[in-house]
Design a protein around this motif. Structure first.
Motif, PDB file in Angstrom:
ATOM      1  N   ALA A  20       0.307  -1.563  -3.140  1.00 61.49           N
ATOM      2  CA  ALA A  20      -0.813  -2.222  -3.076  1.00 61.49           C
ATOM      3  C   ALA A  20      -0.847  -3.635  -2.209  1.00 61.49           C
ATOM      4  O   ALA A  20      -1.461  -3.929  -1.306  1.00 61.49           O
ATOM      5  CB  ALA A  20      -1.485  -2.659  -4.670  1.00 61.49           C
ATOM      6  N   PHE A  21       0.540  -4.219  -2.742  1.00 60.68           N
ATOM      7  CA  PHE A  21       0.615  -5.479  -1.655  1.00 60.68           C
ATOM      8  C   PHE A  21       1.035  -5.154  -0.284  1.00 60.68           C
ATOM      9  O   PHE A  21       0.591  -6.056   0.771  1.00 60.68           O
ATOM     10  CB  PHE A  21       1.909  -6.379  -2.109  1.00 60.68           C
ATOM     11  CG  PHE A  21       1.418  -6.925  -3.663  1.00 60.68           C
ATOM     12  CD1 PHE A  21       0.476  -7.728  -3.511  1.00 60.68           C
ATOM     13  CD2 PHE A  21       2.380  -7.160  -4.510  1.00 60.68           C
ATOM     14  CE1 PHE A  21       0.153  -8.500  -4.909  1.00 60.68           C
ATOM     15  CE2 PHE A  21       1.889  -7.743  -5.807  1.00 60.68           C
ATOM     16  CZ  PHE A  21       0.864  -8.329  -5.937  1.00 60.68           C
ATOM     17  N   ALA A  22       1.814  -3.911  -0.107  1.00 59.38           N
ATOM     18  CA  ALA A  22       2.013  -3.687   1.396  1.00 59.38           C
ATOM     19  C   ALA A  22       0.671  -2.992   2.157  1.00 59.38           C
ATOM     20  O   ALA A  22       0.743  -3.760   3.340  1.00 59.38           O
ATOM     21  CB  ALA A  22       3.020  -2.593   1.115  1.00 59.38           C
ATOM     22  N   LEU A  23      -0.268  -2.464   1.716  1.00 58.76           N
ATOM     23  CA  LEU A  23      -1.287  -2.158   2.223  1.00 58.76           C
ATOM     24  C   LEU A  23      -2.035  -3.340   2.518  1.00 58.76           C
ATOM     25  O   LEU A  23      -2.710  -3.527   3.577  1.00 58.76           O
ATOM     26  CB  LEU A  23      -2.163  -1.150   1.272  1.00 58.76           C
ATOM     27  CG  LEU A  23      -3.260  -0.721   1.744  1.00 58.76           C
ATOM     28  CD1 LEU A  23      -3.057   0.197   2.944  1.00 58.76           C
ATOM     29  CD2 LEU A  23      -4.109   0.138   0.655  1.00 58.76           C
ATOM     30  N   ALA A  24      -2.090  -4.469   1.635  1.00 57.06           N
ATOM     31  CA  ALA A  24      -3.002  -5.617   1.822  1.00 57.06           C
ATOM     32  C   ALA A  24      -2.378  -6.315   3.052  1.00 57.06           C
ATOM     33  O   ALA A  24      -3.174  -6.734   3.911  1.00 57.06           O
ATOM     34  CB  ALA A  24      -2.965  -6.361   0.635  1.00 57.06           C
ATOM     35  N   ILE A  25      -1.170  -6.477   3.199  1.00 52.73           N
ATOM     36  CA  ILE A  25      -0.383  -7.233   4.095  1.00 52.73           C
ATOM     37  C   ILE A  25      -0.680  -6.590   5.477  1.00 52.73           C
ATOM     38  O   ILE A  25      -0.927  -7.199   6.506  1.00 52.73           O
ATOM     39  CB  ILE A  25       0.919  -7.287   3.891  1.00 52.73           C
ATOM     40  CG1 ILE A  25       1.574  -8.307   2.515  1.00 52.73           C
ATOM     41  CG2 ILE A  25       1.771  -7.954   5.162  1.00 52.73           C
ATOM     42  CD1 ILE A  25       2.710  -8.359   2.486  1.00 52.73           C
ATOM     43  N   ILE A  26      -0.535  -5.143   5.460  1.00 48.19           N
ATOM     44  CA  ILE A  26      -0.676  -4.317   6.551  1.00 48.19           C
ATOM     45  C   ILE A  26      -2.125  -4.478   7.431  1.00 48.19           C
ATOM     46  O   ILE A  26      -2.274  -4.650   8.574  1.00 48.19           O
ATOM     47  CB  ILE A  26      -0.252  -3.059   6.494  1.00 48.19           C
ATOM     48  CG1 ILE A  26       1.301  -2.738   6.243  1.00 48.19           C
ATOM     49  CG2 ILE A  26      -0.782  -2.028   7.571  1.00 48.19           C
ATOM     50  CD1 ILE A  26       1.660  -1.434   5.436  1.00 48.19           C
ATOM     51  N   ALA A 114       9.952  -3.270   1.831  1.00 46.60           N
ATOM     52  CA  ALA A 114      10.571  -2.296   2.519  1.00 46.60           C
ATOM     53  C   ALA A 114      11.886  -2.328   1.793  1.00 46.60           C
ATOM     54  O   ALA A 114      12.567  -0.918   1.765  1.00 46.60           O
ATOM     55  CB  ALA A 114      10.770  -2.467   3.966  1.00 46.60           C
ATOM     56  N   ALA A 115      12.576  -3.270   1.590  1.00 42.37           N
ATOM     57  CA  ALA A 115      14.106  -3.384   1.175  1.00 42.37           C
ATOM     58  C   ALA A 115      13.805  -2.877  -0.381  1.00 42.37           C
ATOM     59  O   ALA A 115      14.948  -2.432  -0.848  1.00 42.37           O
ATOM     60  CB  ALA A 115      14.755  -4.672   1.406  1.00 42.37           C
ATOM     61  N   PRO A 167       6.746   3.338   5.100  1.00 36.98           N
ATOM     62  CA  PRO A 167       5.660   2.666   5.786  1.00 36.98           C
ATOM     63  C   PRO A 167       5.781   1.181   5.844  1.00 36.98           C
ATOM     64  O   PRO A 167       5.747   0.786   6.999  1.00 36.98           O
ATOM     65  CB  PRO A 167       4.238   3.147   5.113  1.00 36.98           C
ATOM     66  CG  PRO A 167       4.723   4.261   4.521  1.00 36.98           C
ATOM     67  CD  PRO A 167       6.230   4.099   3.756  1.00 36.98           C
ATOM     68  N   ALA A 168       6.151   0.432   4.880  1.00 39.32           N
ATOM     69  CA  ALA A 168       6.423  -0.931   5.059  1.00 39.32           C
ATOM     70  C   ALA A 168       7.390  -1.172   5.859  1.00 39.32           C
ATOM     71  O   ALA A 168       7.235  -2.081   7.054  1.00 39.32           O
ATOM     72  CB  ALA A 168       6.844  -1.431   3.459  1.00 39.32           C
ATOM     73  N   LEU A 169       8.413  -0.417   6.103  1.00 36.93           N
ATOM     74  CA  LEU A 169       9.303  -0.996   7.352  1.00 36.93           C
ATOM     75  C   LEU A 169       9.003  -0.515   8.564  1.00 36.93           C
ATOM     76  O   LEU A 169       9.169  -1.350   9.711  1.00 36.93           O
ATOM     77  CB  LEU A 169      10.599  -0.025   6.888  1.00 36.93           C
ATOM     78  CG  LEU A 169      11.955   0.047   8.037  1.00 36.93           C
ATOM     79  CD1 LEU A 169      12.382  -1.618   7.851  1.00 36.93           C
ATOM     80  CD2 LEU A 169      13.112   0.965   7.865  1.00 36.93           C
ATOM     81  N   MET A 170       8.225   0.779   8.922  1.00 36.10           N
ATOM     82  CA  MET A 170       7.714   1.072  10.082  1.00 36.10           C
ATOM     83  C   MET A 170       6.930  -0.086  10.515  1.00 36.10           C
ATOM     84  O   MET A 170       6.840  -0.523  11.583  1.00 36.10           O
ATOM     85  CB  MET A 170       7.077   2.247   9.808  1.00 36.10           C
ATOM     86  CG  MET A 170       7.914   3.413   9.649  1.00 36.10           C
ATOM     87  SD  MET A 170       7.068   5.071   9.598  1.00 36.10           S
ATOM     88  CE  MET A 170       6.329   5.062  11.232  1.00 36.10           C
TER      89      MET A 170
END
Length: 211
Positions: A20-26, A114-115, A167-170
């Protein structure tokens, strides 16, 4: 999907939060790093025309500063336009570092997600395997199919960790590359503006026009 989440157990909770955090940042970075928001079309040329005409007052420069990151960089050059070129360059470089830092906002968090995703997935897998083998110790091997199903459930967390991390890394790499491209273009616009406000450049242009 809900079945997989249940199969992964409680280690899936931090993975879901990370996703959820990754999606919000993206989504936020896609909106903030739009080309029109960072490098408004024609802004550099417009500012050079202003500078050539001498139509620059503090209110005008302040308005430029608030338009976009490129406007802030060009405004920094105009603030010290009457100083030597080296001092103008130093001001532009200093402000450029601050602008680059603001554009990279949240990217460290995205890189951390991502890590951390695969590590959390591996942790969930290990927890699941430990629980399964403790069950074997208490009740014996029992049904082989049940044992295979337990291993499969334990691997759900590993798969979920990779689904979060890839996806986070990409997108982390994508945004880094986009920011690097913006910085190069802003440097080009700043150099063009310094050429336009350099008295020697103006004299050369006037001589060429008269000739």
């Amino acid at each position: 999907m809900l079945e997989l989440v249940k199969a992964g157990g409680w280690p899936m909770i931090p993975l879901l939060l990370l996703s959820a955090f990754a999606l919000a940042i993206i989504v936020e970075r896609f909106w903030a790093l739009r080309r029109t928001a960072v490098l408004p079309p024609g802004l550099g040329q417009e500012v050079r025309v202003w500078a050539a005409r001498g139509a620059l007052d503090p209110a005008h420069i302040e308005s430029l500063r608030n338009t976009a990151p490129l406007g802030a960089l060009l405004a920094a050059a105009l603030d010290v336009r009457n100083r030597p070129r080296e001092e103008i360059r130093e001001r532009v470089e200093d402000v450029g570092r601050h602008i680059a830092f603001r554009m990279e906002r949240y990217l460290n968090a995205l890189g951390t997600i991502a890590a951390a995703g695969p590590l959390l997935g591996l942790f969930g897998t290990v927890v699941g395997m430990i629980q399964m083998f403790l069950g074997v110790m208490d009740h014996g091997v029992g049904d082989v199919n049940q044992l295979a199903g337990g291993i499969g459930k334990a691997l759900v967390c590993a798969a979920a960790g990779m689904v979060v991390a890839i996806p986070a890394l990409m997108f982390h790499r994508h945004f880094r590359a986009r920011i690097d491209g913006y910085i190069v273009q802003m440097e080009h616009e700043a150099i063009a503006l310094m050429d336009a406000i350099d008295p020697r450049s103006r004299q050369t242009a006037q001589a060429a026009a008269q000739g």
